[in-house]
Design an enzyme around this catalytic site. Structure first.
Site, PDB file in Angstrom:
ATOM      1  N   PRO A   2      12.155  32.371  16.505  1.00 27.00           N
ATOM      2  CA  PRO A   2      11.650  33.734  16.681  1.00 27.00           C
ATOM      3  C   PRO A   2      10.684  34.106  15.550  1.00 27.00           C
ATOM      4  O   PRO A   2      10.896  33.730  14.411  1.00 27.00           O
ATOM      5  CB  PRO A   2      12.904  34.609  16.628  1.00 27.00           C
ATOM      6  N   GLU A   3       9.646  34.821  15.897  1.00 26.17           N
ATOM      7  CA  GLU A   3       8.690  35.305  14.906  1.00 26.17           C
ATOM      8  C   GLU A   3       9.037  36.756  14.575  1.00 26.17           C
ATOM      9  O   GLU A   3       9.895  37.360  15.214  1.00 26.17           O
ATOM     10  CB  GLU A   3       7.268  35.216  15.474  1.00 26.17           C
ATOM     11  N   ARG A 115      22.145  25.113  19.460  1.00 23.55           N
ATOM     12  CA  ARG A 115      21.901  23.930  18.627  1.00 23.55           C
ATOM     13  C   ARG A 115      22.551  24.023  17.247  1.00 23.55           C
ATOM     14  O   ARG A 115      22.447  23.092  16.449  1.00 23.55           O
ATOM     15  CB  ARG A 115      20.396  23.714  18.505  1.00 23.55           C
TER      16      ARG A 115
END
Ligand SMILES: [Zn+2]
Length: 299
Positions: A2-3, A115
């Site tokens: 995510p930015e 993950r």
């Protein structure tokens, strides 16, 4: 990954749902999710029980819950981490790692991470200029969206460096939250090549550059203002902004919107940089500056 715009949407969504609520239970379903917290899952749980969430804060891409004891829960979303607010009783997500319940019996806060590169940790807050920040991220500078961000201070610090402009934009200790895409877009708007030596940047160019950075991030926030609900489903690091509105990033071989020259791509800091060769001419000395030690590169 995510930015900044996605992380800000998550922050605002969490703030709406968890502030002023008291934690009554914490379940760590996968120890890896709290591996950065050295005392371990049991201690993690013990330290959070009875804590009230005072605020949800962000610096750059880091997010934390500020607790009433003066500590914080720092979240790293990693590649696939999500913080979700779910009604109590909602079936567990397949990759649910940590569940937090609140004393009011309402919605739960869940950390879901396929993950398990991300995680949560309890940490102390350290005073920094103008605010308390988790100890782990005191070195992270304010981002341009922060109300206390002072562009003129950052421009001054950037001009005092013996570096290249894009390298400075990506340096989290100088300014945070500017990813590779935003850096390229802002440089194009400011008509600067990324390898422009920082010490040759005029104050005016610096102002123009940070004005462009703020514009790009504001537009990304507006366009990427995906609802918090949509983020439950998918925080994949691609706001709507990325597929629209890009002037240079990913557009190599296509004409520049301003001058029609073909956008170029080159490798910079092991990543791709995109620029217009006409609007953003390469500084003449940049080849020499790159290969010369900083102290001798000064003209
Ligand atoms: Zn151009």
């Amino acid at each position: 990954m995510p930015e900044l715009p996605e992380v800000e949407v998550i922050r605002a969504g969490l703030a709406e749902h968890v502030v002023d609520r008291t934690l009554s239970d914490v379940e760590v379903l996968h120890p890896r999710a709290v591996r950065r917290y050295v005392p371990g899952p049991e201690d993690f749980r013990a330290r959070l029980l009875g804590e009230r969430v005072e605020a949800v804060r962000r610096r750059g891409k880091y997010l934390w819950l500020e607790l009433d004891s003066g500590t914080a829960v720092l979240g790293h979303l990693g590649m696939s981490g999500q913080l979700r607010v779910q009604p109590a009783g909602t079936p567990d997500e397949k990759h649910l790692r940590v569940r937090m319940r609140f004393a009011d019996g309402g919605d739960e806060l869940r950390f879901v991470d396929q993950r398990t590169f991300g995680g949560l940790q309890v940490t102390d807050l350290r005073p920094t200029q103008g605010g308390q920040v988790p100890a782990e991220i005191v070195h992270i500078a304010r981002d341009p969206v922060d109300p206390d961000f002072r562009a003129e201070d950052v421009v001054r610090a950037l001009r005092a460096r013996r570096s290249e402009v894009k390298r400075g934009l990506l340096d989290q200790s100088l300014v945070s939250g500017i990813g590779n895409i935003y850096a390229d877009e802002a440089l194009w708007r400011a008509r600067l090549h990324g390898t422009c030596p920082t010490w040759r940047l005029t104050r005016k160019q610096g102002q123009v550059l940070f004005h462009a950075v703020a514009e790009v991030l504001d537009e990304a926030l507006a366009a990427g203002g995906t609802s918090f609900d949509a983020l439950y489903v998918n925080v994949n690091g691609r706001s709507g902004y990325f597929s629209r509105a890009l002037a240079v990033y990913g557009r190599d071989g296509q004409p520049c919107e301003r001058c029609a020259a073909l956008i170029r791509r080159e490798v910079f800091m092991n990543r791709s940089s995109y620029f217009c060769p006409t609007c953003q001419p390469r500084p003449r000395s940049s080849r020499r500056a790159r290969g010369t030690p900083p102290h001798t590169a000064r003209p």
